[in-house]
Design an enzyme around this catalytic site. Structure first.
Site, PDB file in Angstrom:
ATOM      1  N   ASP A 126      29.040 -39.702 -29.942  1.00 18.11           N
ATOM      2  CA  ASP A 126      30.301 -38.994 -29.722  1.00 18.11           C
ATOM      3  C   ASP A 126      30.552 -37.785 -30.623  1.00 18.11           C
ATOM      4  O   ASP A 126      30.838 -36.696 -30.146  1.00 18.11           O
ATOM      5  CB  ASP A 126      31.476 -39.958 -29.911  1.00 18.11           C
ATOM      6  N   SER A 473      38.814 -45.033 -28.261  1.00 20.17           N
ATOM      7  CA  SER A 473      37.535 -44.780 -27.616  1.00 20.17           C
ATOM      8  C   SER A 473      37.783 -44.259 -26.215  1.00 20.17           C
ATOM      9  O   SER A 473      38.815 -44.535 -25.595  1.00 20.17           O
ATOM     10  CB  SER A 473      36.725 -46.078 -27.560  1.00 20.17           C
TER      11      SER A 473
END
Length: 556
Positions: A126, A473
Protein backbone atom coordinates in the site's frame (compact mmCIF):
# COMPACT_ATOMS: atom_id res chain seq x y z
CA UNK A 1 12.76 17.21 -27.07
CA UNK A 2 15.74 17.26 -24.73
CA UNK A 3 19.11 17.86 -26.39
CA UNK A 4 21.24 16.12 -23.77
CA UNK A 5 19.98 12.79 -22.43
CA UNK A 6 22.73 12.89 -19.79
CA UNK A 7 21.33 16.18 -18.52
CA UNK A 8 22.12 15.24 -14.90
CA UNK A 9 24.63 12.39 -14.96
CA UNK A 10 27.15 14.15 -17.20
CA UNK A 11 28.33 16.04 -14.11
CA UNK A 12 28.80 12.69 -12.35
CA UNK A 13 30.70 10.75 -14.99
CA UNK A 14 32.60 13.08 -17.34
CA UNK A 15 36.12 14.54 -17.18
CA UNK A 16 39.39 13.63 -15.46
CA UNK A 17 38.10 14.84 -12.11
CA UNK A 18 35.36 12.19 -12.15
CA UNK A 19 37.79 9.28 -12.43
CA UNK A 20 37.11 8.14 -8.83
CA UNK A 21 33.36 7.98 -9.49
CA UNK A 22 33.92 6.06 -12.73
CA UNK A 23 36.29 3.67 -10.95
CA UNK A 24 33.61 2.78 -8.43
CA UNK A 25 30.94 2.42 -11.13
CA UNK A 26 33.26 0.07 -13.06
CA UNK A 27 33.28 -2.14 -9.97
CA UNK A 28 29.51 -2.69 -10.35
CA UNK A 29 29.79 -3.54 -14.04
CA UNK A 30 29.83 -0.32 -16.07
CA UNK A 31 32.17 -0.13 -19.08
CA UNK A 32 33.63 2.70 -21.15
CA UNK A 33 30.64 2.89 -23.48
CA UNK A 34 28.19 3.09 -20.56
CA UNK A 35 29.54 6.46 -19.44
CA UNK A 36 28.23 8.01 -22.66
CA UNK A 37 24.68 6.84 -21.92
CA UNK A 38 22.00 8.26 -19.61
CA UNK A 39 21.83 6.73 -16.14
CA UNK A 40 18.34 5.53 -15.22
CA UNK A 41 17.40 4.79 -11.62
CA UNK A 42 15.30 1.69 -11.02
CA UNK A 43 13.86 2.41 -7.59
CA UNK A 44 12.59 -0.91 -6.28
CA UNK A 45 10.64 -1.80 -3.14
CA UNK A 46 11.37 -5.54 -3.18
CA UNK A 47 11.06 -7.42 0.10
CA UNK A 48 10.62 -10.94 1.38
CA UNK A 49 8.36 -9.61 4.15
CA UNK A 50 5.18 -9.46 2.09
CA UNK A 51 3.72 -11.17 -1.00
CA UNK A 52 2.88 -7.73 -2.38
CA UNK A 53 6.57 -7.03 -3.10
CA UNK A 54 8.06 -10.53 -3.11
CA UNK A 55 8.23 -10.77 -6.93
CA UNK A 56 9.52 -7.28 -7.68
CA UNK A 57 13.11 -8.40 -8.35
CA UNK A 58 11.87 -10.28 -11.40
CA UNK A 59 9.92 -7.23 -12.56
CA UNK A 60 12.98 -5.02 -12.05
CA UNK A 61 15.09 -7.37 -14.19
CA UNK A 62 12.64 -6.95 -17.07
CA UNK A 63 12.53 -3.17 -16.62
CA UNK A 64 16.33 -3.02 -16.69
CA UNK A 65 16.47 -5.14 -19.83
CA UNK A 66 14.11 -2.69 -21.51
CA UNK A 67 16.25 0.27 -20.43
CA UNK A 68 19.38 -1.34 -21.89
CA UNK A 69 17.59 -2.13 -25.16
CA UNK A 70 16.50 1.50 -25.41
CA UNK A 71 20.01 2.85 -24.90
CA UNK A 72 20.18 3.63 -21.19
CA UNK A 73 22.16 2.31 -18.25
CA UNK A 74 19.89 1.01 -15.46
CA UNK A 75 21.08 1.07 -11.86
CA UNK A 76 18.76 -0.54 -9.33
CA UNK A 77 18.45 0.32 -5.66
CA UNK A 78 15.92 -0.61 -3.00
CA UNK A 79 13.68 1.16 -0.54
CA UNK A 80 11.64 -0.27 2.34
CA UNK A 81 8.16 -1.73 2.75
CA UNK A 82 5.95 -2.29 5.80
CA UNK A 83 3.22 -4.86 5.20
CA UNK A 84 -0.14 -3.50 6.32
CA UNK A 85 -1.79 -6.90 6.25
CA UNK A 86 0.87 -8.51 8.44
CA UNK A 87 1.31 -5.65 10.93
CA UNK A 88 -2.45 -4.96 11.16
CA UNK A 89 -3.83 -4.91 14.69
CA UNK A 90 -0.41 -4.63 16.34
CA UNK A 91 1.89 -1.86 17.49
CA UNK A 92 3.79 -2.47 14.27
CA UNK A 93 0.95 -0.96 12.24
CA UNK A 94 1.98 2.46 13.53
CA UNK A 95 4.95 2.30 11.19
CA UNK A 96 2.92 1.77 8.02
CA UNK A 97 1.92 5.31 7.09
CA UNK A 98 5.28 6.59 8.31
CA UNK A 99 6.90 4.23 5.80
CA UNK A 100 5.28 6.19 2.97
CA UNK A 101 7.44 9.18 3.89
CA UNK A 102 10.55 7.01 4.24
CA UNK A 103 9.96 5.48 0.79
CA UNK A 104 9.59 8.94 -0.75
CA UNK A 105 12.56 10.38 1.14
CA UNK A 106 14.88 7.46 0.38
CA UNK A 107 14.16 7.48 -3.35
CA UNK A 108 14.57 11.24 -3.51
CA UNK A 109 17.89 11.06 -1.69
CA UNK A 110 19.40 8.28 -3.81
CA UNK A 111 18.32 9.87 -7.10
CA UNK A 112 19.52 13.34 -6.12
CA UNK A 113 22.70 11.92 -4.62
CA UNK A 114 23.72 10.12 -7.82
CA UNK A 115 22.46 12.59 -10.42
CA UNK A 116 20.25 10.14 -12.30
CA UNK A 117 18.76 11.32 -15.58
CA UNK A 118 15.43 9.45 -15.29
CA UNK A 119 13.60 7.09 -12.94
CA UNK A 120 11.40 4.01 -13.01
CA UNK A 121 9.86 3.32 -9.59
CA UNK A 122 8.41 -0.12 -8.82
CA UNK A 123 5.79 -0.42 -6.08
CA UNK A 124 3.76 -3.15 -4.42
CA UNK A 125 2.28 -2.89 -0.90
CA UNK A 126 0.00 0.00 0.00
CA UNK A 127 2.38 2.76 1.11
CA UNK A 128 5.05 2.05 -1.48
CA UNK A 129 2.64 3.11 -4.23
CA UNK A 130 2.04 6.72 -3.13
CA UNK A 131 5.54 6.88 -1.63
CA UNK A 132 7.16 6.22 -5.01
CA UNK A 133 4.92 8.76 -6.77
CA UNK A 134 5.58 11.40 -4.11
CA UNK A 135 9.29 10.97 -4.80
CA UNK A 136 8.80 11.27 -8.56
CA UNK A 137 6.78 14.44 -8.00
CA UNK A 138 9.55 15.99 -5.88
CA UNK A 139 12.31 15.05 -8.29
CA UNK A 140 10.40 16.09 -11.43
CA UNK A 141 12.65 14.02 -13.69
CA UNK A 142 11.37 12.04 -16.69
CA UNK A 143 9.90 9.10 -14.79
CA UNK A 144 7.05 6.65 -14.27
CA UNK A 145 5.73 4.25 -11.66
CA UNK A 146 4.97 0.58 -12.27
CA UNK A 147 2.85 -1.36 -9.77
CA UNK A 148 3.73 -5.02 -9.20
CA UNK A 149 0.14 -6.15 -9.62
CA UNK A 150 -2.62 -7.90 -7.75
CA UNK A 151 -2.54 -11.34 -6.20
CA UNK A 152 -4.90 -13.91 -7.69
CA UNK A 153 -7.98 -15.00 -5.70
CA UNK A 154 -7.68 -17.81 -3.20
CA UNK A 155 -10.13 -20.70 -3.07
CA UNK A 156 -12.13 -21.67 0.02
CA UNK A 157 -15.19 -23.91 0.07
CA UNK A 158 -15.70 -23.46 -3.67
CA UNK A 159 -15.55 -19.67 -3.79
CA UNK A 160 -13.01 -16.94 -4.44
CA UNK A 161 -11.57 -15.33 -1.31
CA UNK A 162 -9.05 -12.66 -0.36
CA UNK A 163 -7.35 -11.48 2.81
CA UNK A 164 -10.59 -9.60 3.59
CA UNK A 165 -12.37 -12.88 4.31
CA UNK A 166 -9.59 -13.95 6.69
CA UNK A 167 -9.89 -10.77 8.75
CA UNK A 168 -13.67 -11.13 8.89
CA UNK A 169 -13.31 -14.80 9.80
CA UNK A 170 -11.54 -13.77 13.01
CA UNK A 171 -14.78 -12.15 14.18
CA UNK A 172 -16.83 -15.14 13.09
CA UNK A 173 -14.46 -17.48 14.93
CA UNK A 174 -14.75 -15.41 18.11
CA UNK A 175 -18.55 -15.66 17.87
CA UNK A 176 -18.36 -19.41 17.44
CA UNK A 177 -19.72 -19.47 13.89
CA UNK A 178 -16.44 -20.68 12.36
CA UNK A 179 -14.43 -23.62 13.66
CA UNK A 180 -10.68 -23.80 14.24
CA UNK A 181 -10.40 -26.16 11.27
CA UNK A 182 -12.31 -23.84 8.95
CA UNK A 183 -10.26 -20.81 10.02
CA UNK A 184 -7.02 -22.70 9.38
CA UNK A 185 -8.27 -23.88 5.99
CA UNK A 186 -9.21 -20.33 4.99
CA UNK A 187 -5.92 -18.93 6.26
CA UNK A 188 -4.01 -21.55 4.26
CA UNK A 189 -5.70 -20.78 0.93
CA UNK A 190 -6.57 -17.07 0.92
CA UNK A 191 -3.21 -15.87 -0.46
CA UNK A 192 -2.06 -18.29 -3.18
CA UNK A 193 1.09 -16.45 -4.31
CA UNK A 194 2.81 -13.14 -4.93
CA UNK A 195 0.92 -9.92 -5.48
CA UNK A 196 -0.93 -7.26 -3.52
CA UNK A 197 -4.25 -7.81 -1.73
CA UNK A 198 -6.79 -8.76 -4.35
CA UNK A 199 -9.87 -6.59 -3.81
CA UNK A 200 -10.28 -2.90 -4.55
CA UNK A 201 -8.38 -2.29 -1.36
CA UNK A 202 -5.71 0.40 -0.99
CA UNK A 203 -3.07 -1.11 -3.29
CA UNK A 204 -5.39 -1.69 -6.24
CA UNK A 205 -7.16 1.60 -5.57
CA UNK A 206 -3.91 3.54 -5.86
CA UNK A 207 -2.88 1.42 -8.84
CA UNK A 208 -5.88 2.50 -10.90
CA UNK A 209 -5.76 6.05 -9.51
CA UNK A 210 -2.21 6.49 -10.75
CA UNK A 211 -3.07 5.11 -14.19
CA UNK A 212 -5.87 7.70 -14.36
CA UNK A 213 -3.44 10.31 -13.04
CA UNK A 214 -1.13 9.47 -15.95
CA UNK A 215 2.05 8.73 -13.97
CA UNK A 216 1.68 4.98 -14.68
CA UNK A 217 1.14 3.67 -18.22
CA UNK A 218 -2.53 2.96 -18.87
CA UNK A 219 -3.29 -0.74 -18.42
CA UNK A 220 0.15 -1.75 -17.11
CA UNK A 221 -0.57 -1.66 -13.37
CA UNK A 222 -3.71 -3.73 -13.73
CA UNK A 223 -1.89 -6.77 -15.10
CA UNK A 224 -1.89 -9.26 -12.17
CA UNK A 225 1.41 -9.97 -10.45
CA UNK A 226 2.02 -13.45 -11.86
CA UNK A 227 0.29 -13.03 -15.22
CA UNK A 228 2.70 -13.77 -18.07
CA UNK A 229 1.92 -10.37 -19.62
CA UNK A 230 3.55 -8.63 -16.63
CA UNK A 231 7.00 -9.40 -18.06
CA UNK A 232 6.12 -7.66 -21.31
CA UNK A 233 4.73 -4.48 -19.74
CA UNK A 234 7.75 -4.33 -17.40
CA UNK A 235 10.15 -4.36 -20.36
CA UNK A 236 8.00 -1.76 -22.10
CA UNK A 237 8.44 0.52 -19.09
CA UNK A 238 12.19 0.39 -19.68
CA UNK A 239 11.71 1.59 -23.24
CA UNK A 240 9.11 4.13 -22.18
CA UNK A 241 11.30 5.91 -19.64
CA UNK A 242 13.92 6.56 -22.32
CA UNK A 243 11.18 7.97 -24.51
CA UNK A 244 10.09 10.23 -21.64
CA UNK A 245 13.69 11.37 -21.30
CA UNK A 246 14.01 12.15 -25.01
CA UNK A 247 10.75 14.11 -24.99
CA UNK A 248 11.60 15.77 -21.66
CA UNK A 249 8.14 14.88 -20.36
CA UNK A 250 8.11 15.26 -16.58
CA UNK A 251 5.68 14.70 -13.66
CA UNK A 252 4.78 18.40 -13.50
CA UNK A 253 3.58 18.11 -17.11
CA UNK A 254 1.34 15.19 -16.11
CA UNK A 255 0.19 15.66 -12.49
CA UNK A 256 -2.13 18.63 -12.89
CA UNK A 257 -5.30 19.63 -11.05
CA UNK A 258 -7.37 18.08 -13.85
CA UNK A 259 -5.38 14.85 -13.73
CA UNK A 260 -5.86 14.64 -9.95
CA UNK A 261 -9.61 14.96 -10.47
CA UNK A 262 -9.37 12.06 -12.93
CA UNK A 263 -7.57 10.04 -10.24
CA UNK A 264 -10.33 10.83 -7.73
CA UNK A 265 -12.88 9.74 -10.36
CA UNK A 266 -11.08 6.39 -10.63
CA UNK A 267 -11.42 5.90 -6.88
CA UNK A 268 -15.06 6.97 -6.76
CA UNK A 269 -16.16 4.89 -9.73
CA UNK A 270 -14.54 1.69 -8.46
CA UNK A 271 -15.50 1.90 -4.78
CA UNK A 272 -11.90 2.42 -3.78
CA UNK A 273 -10.15 2.86 -0.45
CA UNK A 274 -10.52 5.86 1.86
CA UNK A 275 -6.72 5.93 1.98
CA UNK A 276 -6.80 7.46 -1.48
CA UNK A 277 -7.80 10.74 0.16
CA UNK A 278 -4.59 10.82 2.20
CA UNK A 279 -2.38 9.75 -0.67
CA UNK A 280 -3.74 11.99 -3.41
CA UNK A 281 -3.63 14.98 -1.07
CA UNK A 282 0.00 14.11 -0.38
CA UNK A 283 0.88 13.83 -4.08
CA UNK A 284 -0.85 17.16 -4.77
CA UNK A 285 1.18 18.73 -1.98
CA UNK A 286 4.45 17.39 -3.43
CA UNK A 287 3.72 18.64 -6.94
CA UNK A 288 2.39 22.01 -5.71
CA UNK A 289 -1.21 21.64 -6.91
CA UNK A 290 -4.05 23.02 -4.76
CA UNK A 291 -6.32 20.18 -3.61
CA UNK A 292 -8.36 19.88 -0.43
CA UNK A 293 -10.43 17.23 1.29
CA UNK A 294 -13.78 18.63 0.11
CA UNK A 295 -12.71 18.30 -3.53
CA UNK A 296 -13.11 14.55 -3.11
CA UNK A 297 -16.76 14.94 -2.20
CA UNK A 298 -17.37 17.28 -5.13
CA UNK A 299 -15.94 14.77 -7.61
CA UNK A 300 -17.73 11.88 -5.90
CA UNK A 301 -21.11 13.54 -6.35
CA UNK A 302 -20.76 13.61 -10.14
CA UNK A 303 -19.12 10.18 -10.64
CA UNK A 304 -21.24 7.00 -10.63
CA UNK A 305 -20.15 3.79 -8.92
CA UNK A 306 -19.75 1.36 -11.83
CA UNK A 307 -17.38 -1.38 -10.60
CA UNK A 308 -18.72 -4.31 -8.55
CA UNK A 309 -15.50 -4.90 -6.59
CA UNK A 310 -14.68 -6.10 -3.09
CA UNK A 311 -14.94 -5.14 -0.29
CA UNK A 312 -18.43 -3.84 -0.99
CA UNK A 313 -19.01 -5.85 -4.17
CA UNK A 314 -18.46 -9.34 -5.53
CA UNK A 315 -15.34 -9.29 -7.68
CA UNK A 316 -11.60 -8.82 -7.38
CA UNK A 317 -8.97 -6.80 -9.24
CA UNK A 318 -7.98 -9.80 -11.34
CA UNK A 319 -11.60 -10.04 -12.49
CA UNK A 320 -11.57 -6.38 -13.53
CA UNK A 321 -8.44 -7.02 -15.57
CA UNK A 322 -10.13 -9.92 -17.34
CA UNK A 323 -13.26 -7.82 -17.96
CA UNK A 324 -11.39 -5.04 -19.75
CA UNK A 325 -9.29 -3.34 -17.08
CA UNK A 326 -8.46 0.27 -16.47
CA UNK A 327 -9.03 1.39 -20.04
CA UNK A 328 -12.61 0.13 -19.96
CA UNK A 329 -13.33 1.96 -16.68
CA UNK A 330 -11.89 5.15 -18.17
CA UNK A 331 -13.83 4.74 -21.41
CA UNK A 332 -17.09 4.28 -19.51
CA UNK A 333 -16.53 7.63 -17.81
CA UNK A 334 -15.15 9.45 -20.84
CA UNK A 335 -18.07 8.40 -23.02
CA UNK A 336 -20.51 10.23 -20.72
CA UNK A 337 -18.32 13.30 -20.27
CA UNK A 338 -17.09 12.49 -16.76
CA UNK A 339 -13.36 12.29 -17.46
CA UNK A 340 -10.97 15.03 -18.55
CA UNK A 341 -9.67 13.34 -21.67
CA UNK A 342 -7.09 15.97 -22.59
CA UNK A 343 -4.78 15.08 -19.68
CA UNK A 344 -1.33 13.81 -20.71
CA UNK A 345 0.07 10.46 -19.59
CA UNK A 346 3.55 8.94 -19.50
CA UNK A 347 2.87 7.10 -22.75
CA UNK A 348 2.91 10.44 -24.57
CA UNK A 349 -0.78 10.02 -25.32
CA UNK A 350 -3.66 11.71 -23.53
CA UNK A 351 -5.98 9.61 -21.42
CA UNK A 352 -8.66 10.25 -24.04
CA UNK A 353 -6.41 8.71 -26.68
CA UNK A 354 -5.51 5.80 -24.41
CA UNK A 355 -9.11 4.69 -23.90
CA UNK A 356 -9.64 4.25 -27.63
CA UNK A 357 -7.81 0.92 -27.26
CA UNK A 358 -10.31 -0.30 -24.65
CA UNK A 359 -11.99 -3.64 -25.23
CA UNK A 360 -14.72 -5.36 -23.24
CA UNK A 361 -14.85 -9.08 -22.60
CA UNK A 362 -18.26 -10.33 -23.75
CA UNK A 363 -20.51 -11.26 -20.85
CA UNK A 364 -18.35 -9.61 -18.17
CA UNK A 365 -20.28 -8.67 -15.02
CA UNK A 366 -17.70 -6.63 -13.14
CA UNK A 367 -18.23 -3.25 -14.76
CA UNK A 368 -21.60 -1.56 -15.27
CA UNK A 369 -22.44 1.08 -17.89
CA UNK A 370 -22.18 4.62 -16.56
CA UNK A 371 -25.76 5.19 -17.70
CA UNK A 372 -27.05 2.40 -15.43
CA UNK A 373 -24.56 2.28 -12.57
CA UNK A 374 -24.58 0.39 -9.29
CA UNK A 375 -25.07 3.76 -7.57
CA UNK A 376 -25.56 7.21 -9.04
CA UNK A 377 -22.68 8.64 -7.03
CA UNK A 378 -19.27 7.30 -6.11
CA UNK A 379 -17.93 5.43 -3.14
CA UNK A 380 -16.39 8.20 -0.96
CA UNK A 381 -18.02 11.05 0.92
CA UNK A 382 -16.61 13.75 3.19
CA UNK A 383 -18.51 14.64 6.37
CA UNK A 384 -18.07 17.65 8.63
CA UNK A 385 -20.06 18.56 11.74
CA UNK A 386 -19.19 19.32 15.35
CA UNK A 387 -17.26 16.03 15.70
CA UNK A 388 -15.20 16.60 12.56
CA UNK A 389 -14.84 20.34 11.94
CA UNK A 390 -11.99 19.74 9.51
CA UNK A 391 -13.65 16.72 7.90
CA UNK A 392 -13.64 12.93 7.90
CA UNK A 393 -14.01 10.26 5.24
CA UNK A 394 -16.78 7.66 4.88
CA UNK A 395 -16.88 4.91 2.26
CA UNK A 396 -20.44 4.30 1.09
CA UNK A 397 -19.77 1.73 -1.65
CA UNK A 398 -21.24 -1.65 -0.82
CA UNK A 399 -23.96 -0.62 1.61
CA UNK A 400 -27.18 1.38 1.44
CA UNK A 401 -27.37 2.66 5.03
CA UNK A 402 -26.77 6.41 5.08
CA UNK A 403 -27.76 7.44 8.61
CA UNK A 404 -27.10 6.10 12.07
CA UNK A 405 -27.76 7.41 15.57
CA UNK A 406 -26.62 5.58 18.67
CA UNK A 407 -24.74 5.63 21.97
CA UNK A 408 -20.98 6.03 22.01
CA UNK A 409 -18.63 3.36 23.32
CA UNK A 410 -15.28 5.07 23.63
CA UNK A 411 -11.81 3.53 23.41
CA UNK A 412 -8.47 5.29 23.58
CA UNK A 413 -6.68 2.70 21.44
CA UNK A 414 -7.46 0.09 18.81
CA UNK A 415 -6.58 -2.89 21.02
CA UNK A 416 -9.26 -2.03 23.60
CA UNK A 417 -11.91 -1.70 20.88
CA UNK A 418 -10.94 -5.04 19.33
CA UNK A 419 -11.12 -6.73 22.74
CA UNK A 420 -14.60 -5.29 23.27
CA UNK A 421 -15.79 -6.78 19.97
CA UNK A 422 -14.27 -10.15 20.81
CA UNK A 423 -15.80 -10.06 24.30
CA UNK A 424 -19.23 -9.25 22.84
CA UNK A 425 -19.65 -5.96 24.69
CA UNK A 426 -20.42 -4.11 21.44
CA UNK A 427 -24.11 -4.47 20.61
CA UNK A 428 -26.55 -3.37 17.92
CA UNK A 429 -26.85 0.39 17.45
CA UNK A 430 -23.59 1.26 19.21
CA UNK A 431 -21.20 3.86 17.83
CA UNK A 432 -17.65 2.69 18.45
CA UNK A 433 -15.24 5.60 18.97
CA UNK A 434 -11.50 4.88 18.65
CA UNK A 435 -9.30 7.89 19.33
CA UNK A 436 -5.68 8.87 19.93
CA UNK A 437 -4.84 6.89 16.81
CA UNK A 438 -4.30 9.86 14.47
CA UNK A 439 -1.10 10.76 12.59
CA UNK A 440 0.37 12.52 15.63
CA UNK A 441 -1.44 10.69 18.41
CA UNK A 442 -0.86 7.10 17.29
CA UNK A 443 1.59 8.09 16.09
CA UNK A 444 1.25 6.80 12.56
CA UNK A 445 -2.53 6.63 12.09
CA UNK A 446 -3.09 2.88 12.24
CA UNK A 447 -5.68 1.16 10.06
CA UNK A 448 -8.58 -0.36 11.97
CA UNK A 449 -9.20 -3.40 9.76
CA UNK A 450 -8.91 -5.78 12.69
CA UNK A 451 -11.78 -4.04 14.50
CA UNK A 452 -13.98 -3.35 11.48
CA UNK A 453 -13.58 -6.88 10.12
CA UNK A 454 -14.30 -8.36 13.55
CA UNK A 455 -17.53 -6.35 13.65
CA UNK A 456 -18.54 -7.72 10.24
CA UNK A 457 -17.57 -11.25 11.23
CA UNK A 458 -19.60 -10.90 14.42
CA UNK A 459 -22.69 -9.98 12.42
CA UNK A 460 -22.63 -6.31 13.46
CA UNK A 461 -21.47 -4.80 10.17
CA UNK A 462 -24.86 -3.30 9.30
CA UNK A 463 -26.03 -2.39 12.82
CA UNK A 464 -23.01 -0.70 14.39
CA UNK A 465 -21.19 2.47 13.34
CA UNK A 466 -17.59 3.42 14.03
CA UNK A 467 -15.54 6.58 13.94
CA UNK A 468 -11.84 7.14 14.49
CA UNK A 469 -9.05 9.65 14.03
CA UNK A 470 -7.12 6.70 12.65
CA UNK A 471 -7.75 5.26 9.22
CA UNK A 472 -9.16 2.18 7.53
CA UNK A 473 -7.89 -0.52 5.27
CA UNK A 474 -9.30 -0.55 1.78
CA UNK A 475 -10.96 -3.80 2.84
CA UNK A 476 -13.14 -1.99 5.40
CA UNK A 477 -16.82 -1.54 4.67
CA UNK A 478 -19.86 -0.43 6.65
CA UNK A 479 -20.83 2.83 8.39
CA UNK A 480 -17.27 3.78 9.27
CA UNK A 481 -15.85 7.32 9.50
CA UNK A 482 -12.07 7.62 9.42
CA UNK A 483 -9.57 10.49 9.39
CA UNK A 484 -11.71 12.45 11.90
CA UNK A 485 -9.99 15.82 12.20
CA UNK A 486 -8.76 17.57 14.22
CA UNK A 487 -7.46 14.39 15.85
CA UNK A 488 -7.81 13.75 19.58
CA UNK A 489 -4.17 14.45 20.42
CA UNK A 490 -4.55 17.96 18.98
CA UNK A 491 -7.67 18.61 21.06
CA UNK A 492 -10.23 17.79 18.42
CA UNK A 493 -13.83 17.23 19.58
CA UNK A 494 -13.38 13.44 19.31
CA UNK A 495 -11.20 13.78 22.43
CA UNK A 496 -14.15 14.76 24.64
CA UNK A 497 -16.74 12.16 23.61
CA UNK A 498 -17.98 10.19 26.64
CA UNK A 499 -19.48 6.73 26.94
CA UNK A 500 -23.22 6.93 26.35
CA UNK A 501 -23.15 10.20 24.39
CA UNK A 502 -25.42 10.15 21.35
CA UNK A 503 -23.65 10.41 17.98
CA UNK A 504 -25.36 10.89 14.61
CA UNK A 505 -24.06 10.02 11.17
CA UNK A 506 -26.00 11.87 8.44
CA UNK A 507 -24.42 11.07 5.09
CA UNK A 508 -27.03 12.84 2.89
CA UNK A 509 -26.37 16.09 4.75
CA UNK A 510 -22.63 15.37 5.15
CA UNK A 511 -22.73 15.63 8.95
CA UNK A 512 -21.09 13.81 11.86
CA UNK A 513 -22.32 15.23 15.14
CA UNK A 514 -22.07 14.70 18.88
CA UNK A 515 -25.51 15.51 20.21
CA UNK A 516 -24.58 17.99 22.93
CA UNK A 517 -24.96 21.76 23.11
CA UNK A 518 -22.23 24.12 21.92
CA UNK A 519 -21.77 25.30 25.52
CA UNK A 520 -21.28 21.72 26.73
CA UNK A 521 -18.82 21.06 23.92
CA UNK A 522 -16.82 24.16 24.80
CA UNK A 523 -16.80 23.28 28.49
CA UNK A 524 -15.49 19.79 27.80
CA UNK A 525 -12.78 21.10 25.48
CA UNK A 526 -11.67 23.60 28.13
CA UNK A 527 -11.29 20.77 30.65
CA UNK A 528 -9.32 18.52 28.28
CA UNK A 529 -5.56 18.13 28.67
CA UNK A 530 -3.21 16.71 26.06
CA UNK A 531 -1.70 13.30 26.80
CA UNK A 532 2.04 12.78 26.96
CA UNK A 533 3.68 11.63 23.72
CA UNK A 534 3.73 7.83 23.37
CA UNK A 535 7.25 7.89 21.93
CA UNK A 536 10.01 10.26 22.98
CA UNK A 537 12.81 9.08 20.70
CA UNK A 538 13.31 7.40 17.34
CA UNK A 539 11.46 7.71 14.06
CA UNK A 540 7.96 7.54 15.55
CA UNK A 541 8.71 10.48 17.85
CA UNK A 542 10.23 12.45 14.98
CA UNK A 543 7.20 11.73 12.80
CA UNK A 544 4.77 12.80 15.53
CA UNK A 545 6.54 16.16 15.81
CA UNK A 546 6.55 16.76 12.05
CA UNK A 547 3.31 15.34 10.66
CA UNK A 548 0.38 17.45 9.45
CA UNK A 549 -3.34 16.76 9.80
CA UNK A 550 -4.97 13.88 7.95
CA UNK A 551 -7.16 16.48 6.24
CA UNK A 552 -3.97 17.73 4.57
CA UNK A 553 -2.64 14.29 3.63
CA UNK A 554 -0.60 13.60 6.80
CA UNK A 555 2.52 14.88 5.07
CA UNK A 556 5.67 15.78 6.96
Amino acid sequence: MISDLKHKSRELTEGPGRAPARAMLRAVGLRDEDFDKPLVAVANTWSEVTPCNFHLRDIADKVKAGIREAGGVPLEFNSIVVSDGISMGTEGMKTSLISREVVADSIELVVRGHLFDAVVAISGCDKTIPGTVMALARLNLPSLMLYGGSIMPGQFQGRNVSIQEVFEAVGAHARGTMSDVELHDLESHACPGAGSCGGQFTANTMSIAFEFLGISPMGFNGVPALDSHKESVSAQCGHLVLDLLKRNLRPKDIITREALENAIAAVASTGGSTNAVLHLLAVAHEIGVALNIDDFDAVNQRIPLIADLKPGGRYMAADLYQAGGTRLVAKRLLDVGLLKGECMTVTGRTIGEEVQAASETPGQKVLYPAESPIKATGGLVILHGNLAPDGCVVKVAGHSKLTHTGPAKVFDCEEDAFAAVQNRTIVDNDVVVIRYEGPQGGPGMREMLGVTSALVGAGLGETVALLTDGRFSGATHGMMAGHVTPEATKGGPIAVVRNGDTITFDVPNRRLDLMISPDEMEARLQQWTAPAPKYTSGVLAKYARAVSSASKGAVT
